[in-house]
Design a protein around this motif. Structure first.
Motif, mmCIF file in Angstrom:
data_model
loop_
_atom_site.group_PDB
_atom_site.id
_atom_site.type_symbol
_atom_site.label_atom_id
_atom_site.label_comp_id
_atom_site.label_asym_id
_atom_site.label_seq_id
_atom_site.Cartn_x
_atom_site.Cartn_y
_atom_site.Cartn_z
ATOM 1 N N VAL A 98 0.856 -1.188 0.000
ATOM 2 C CA VAL A 98 0.000 0.000 0.000
ATOM 3 C C VAL A 98 0.893 1.239 0.000
ATOM 4 N N ILE A 99 0.604 2.162 -0.910
ATOM 5 C CA ILE A 99 1.390 3.390 -1.021
ATOM 6 C C ILE A 99 0.503 4.578 -0.694
ATOM 7 N N ASP A 100 0.937 5.414 0.235
ATOM 8 C CA ASP A 100 0.150 6.555 0.684
ATOM 9 C C ASP A 100 0.456 7.801 -0.147
ATOM 10 N N ASN A 101 -0.437 8.802 -0.049
ATOM 11 C CA ASN A 101 -0.253 10.140 -0.641
ATOM 12 C C ASN A 101 -0.201 10.139 -2.164
ATOM 13 N N VAL A 102 -0.852 9.189 -2.812
ATOM 14 C CA VAL A 102 -0.776 9.134 -4.274
ATOM 15 C C VAL A 102 -1.590 10.239 -4.946
ATOM 16 N N LEU A 103 -2.473 10.907 -4.199
ATOM 17 C CA LEU A 103 -3.192 12.060 -4.752
ATOM 18 C C LEU A 103 -2.529 13.383 -4.362
ATOM 19 N N TRP A 104 -1.688 13.332 -3.345
ATOM 20 C CA TRP A 104 -0.811 14.457 -2.975
ATOM 21 C C TRP A 104 -1.571 15.770 -2.874
ATOM 22 N N HIS A 105 -2.580 15.794 -2.024
ATOM 23 C CA HIS A 105 -3.392 16.992 -1.771
ATOM 24 C C HIS A 105 -4.063 17.524 -3.036
ATOM 25 N N GLY A 106 -4.265 16.659 -4.011
ATOM 26 C CA GLY A 106 -4.873 17.072 -5.272
ATOM 27 C C GLY A 106 -3.899 17.651 -6.276
ATOM 28 N N LYS A 107 -2.648 17.829 -5.883
ATOM 29 C CA LYS A 107 -1.672 18.472 -6.772
ATOM 30 C C LYS A 107 -1.420 17.663 -8.035
ATOM 31 N N VAL A 108 -1.488 16.332 -7.936
ATOM 32 C CA VAL A 108 -1.207 15.497 -9.112
ATOM 33 C C VAL A 108 -2.203 15.738 -10.235
ATOM 34 N N ALA A 109 -3.388 16.235 -9.887
ATOM 35 C CA ALA A 109 -4.432 16.476 -10.890
ATOM 36 C C ALA A 109 -4.408 17.890 -11.442
ATOM 37 N N ASP A 110 -3.515 18.722 -10.939
ATOM 38 C CA ASP A 110 -3.450 20.118 -11.370
ATOM 39 C C ASP A 110 -2.265 20.308 -12.319
ATOM 40 N N PRO A 111 -2.520 20.549 -13.606
ATOM 41 C CA PRO A 111 -1.430 20.680 -14.574
ATOM 42 C C PRO A 111 -0.537 21.889 -14.325
ATOM 43 N N LEU A 112 -0.986 22.816 -13.478
ATOM 44 C CA LEU A 112 -0.182 24.003 -13.186
ATOM 45 C C LEU A 112 0.855 23.735 -12.099
ATOM 46 N N VAL A 113 0.770 22.567 -11.434
ATOM 47 C CA VAL A 113 1.711 22.224 -10.374
ATOM 48 C C VAL A 113 2.779 21.291 -10.945
ATOM 49 N N ASP A 114 4.044 21.700 -10.847
ATOM 50 C CA ASP A 114 5.104 20.893 -11.442
ATOM 51 C C ASP A 114 6.349 20.794 -10.557
ATOM 52 N N ASP A 115 6.154 20.885 -9.220
ATOM 53 C CA ASP A 115 7.307 20.737 -8.331
ATOM 54 C C ASP A 115 7.796 19.292 -8.374
ATOM 55 N N LYS A 116 8.991 19.063 -7.862
ATOM 56 C CA LYS A 116 9.642 17.760 -8.014
ATOM 57 C C LYS A 116 8.887 16.623 -7.332
ATOM 58 N N ASP B 101 -5.211 10.996 1.915
ATOM 59 C CA ASP B 101 -4.635 11.746 0.808
ATOM 60 C C ASP B 101 -4.451 10.853 -0.410
ATOM 61 N N GLY B 102 -5.228 9.786 -0.443
ATOM 62 C CA GLY B 102 -5.137 8.854 -1.574
ATOM 63 C C GLY B 102 -4.158 7.747 -1.299
ATOM 64 N N MET B 103 -4.587 6.504 -1.520
ATOM 65 C CA MET B 103 -3.700 5.362 -1.356
ATOM 66 C C MET B 103 -3.895 4.435 -2.556
ATOM 67 N N THR B 104 -2.807 3.817 -2.995
ATOM 68 C CA THR B 104 -2.886 2.783 -4.017
ATOM 69 C C THR B 104 -2.558 1.452 -3.367
ATOM 70 N N ILE B 105 -3.457 0.501 -3.535
ATOM 71 C CA ILE B 105 -3.293 -0.844 -2.983
ATOM 72 C C ILE B 105 -2.837 -1.745 -4.125
ATOM 73 N N CYS B 106 -1.685 -2.362 -3.979
ATOM 74 C CA CYS B 106 -1.114 -3.220 -5.019
ATOM 75 C C CYS B 106 -1.044 -4.664 -4.528
ATOM 76 N N ARG B 107 -1.533 -5.583 -5.326
ATOM 77 C CA ARG B 107 -1.416 -7.006 -5.007
ATOM 78 C C ARG B 107 -0.430 -7.629 -5.979
#
Length: 272
Positions: free
Chosen positions: A219-237, A264-270
């Motif tokens: 399980v990986i946490d913060n995959v949505l990163w406060h919504g920043k991943v969906a905002d094309p104007l955000v490009d920090d590292k 903050d979004g989690m991805t569950i990988c099997r």
């Protein structure tokens, strides 16, 4: 209140003031639109107008709804005490939410996990939730680079009576995981949780994929990163790193995946 925190869509987590569009809507305005009426702390819905989504309406988790959600989380007293102490500390926003910890614990129970790994412990809320449901002979390798935070976690492991289940490792997680592989522990773990340095996610994942058995879960946490991943104007590292990691997981046939908007979004990988 004049805004709401939107967690209720499978890949959306962003602050929506008044009637402003969400970051996802801005990024995909040509394909579909999201509308919201977050004018108070009442529960509202967000609807995808594109018929390909069936005009699906999903709940927007306002503060009032989230408070209700938390009243329906079974939080052991020792976890509540740790959460309240952590709230007074610097960096307390790094602690996972009670609903996240409850989900992690349930995944461990469903999996019947006995051997677990956590990358990024902080003060130990999520690792304690996992340790509490592990069988008595279970083990959780808890990796944390901050000594002070780890000391708090260890104090609560003792208080909860689960210290014998937790192997706390102070140091860089990548070094610890590499050492575990060198010690012949490959494919011997059932479950892993990652909540650490975002720019290291791909490296952590590759190491954990070697340590976790087929059928095991990462399980990986913060995959949505406060919504920043969906905002094309955000490009920090960090944001770019998480975007890249998410894209790589989508194409990774070694695992089955499910991205959920808990916290903050989690991805569950099997592992296949």
């Amino acid at each position: 209140m004049t805004g709401c925190v939107t967690h209720g869509w499978w890949s959306l987590s962003s602050f929506v003031p008044n009637r402003l569009e969400t970051a996802v809507a801005r990024a995909n305005r040509k394909s579909f639109a999201l509308t919201t009426s977050c004018l108070s702390d009442r529960a509202v819905t967000i609807a995808a107008s594109d018929n390909n989504y069936g005009s699906k309406q999903v709940i927007s988790v306002t503060p009032r709804v989230y408070d209700y959600l938390l009243t329906n989380v079974r939080e052991p007293p020792v976890l509540r005490e740790l959460r309240e102490e952590t709230a007074t500390m610097h960096g307390s926003q790094m602690q996972v939410s009670p609903d996240q910890a409850q989900l992690l614990a349930m995944l461990v129970q469903i999996l019947g996990a006995k051997r677990c790994i956590e990358v990024g412990v902080y003060t130990g809320y999520s690792s304690l939730a996992v340790a509490l449901v592990l069988p008595d002979l279970g083990i959780l390798v808890a990796c944390e680079r901050d000594k002070h935070s780890l000391e708090v976690a260890k104090r609560y492991y003792d208080r909860a009576g689960v210290s014998h289940k937790v192997d706390a490792r102070h140091g860089l997680a990548a070094d610890t995981l590499t050492s575990m592989l060198e010690n012949g522990e490959g494919c011997s773990y059932d479950f892993a949780f990652v909540d650490a340095e975002k720019r290291m996610y791909q490296e952590y994942f590759e190491l954990l994929l070697k340590l976790v058995r087929t059928g095991g879960v990462i399980v990986i946490d913060n995959v949505l990163w406060h919504g920043k991943v969906a905002d094309p104007l955000v490009d920090d590292k960090k944001t770019e790193s998480i975007r890249s990691f998410n894209r790589a997981l989508m194409d990774d046939e070694r695992v089955s995946i499910s991205m959920v908007s808990v916290g903050d979004g989690m991805t569950i990988c099997r592992k296949r």
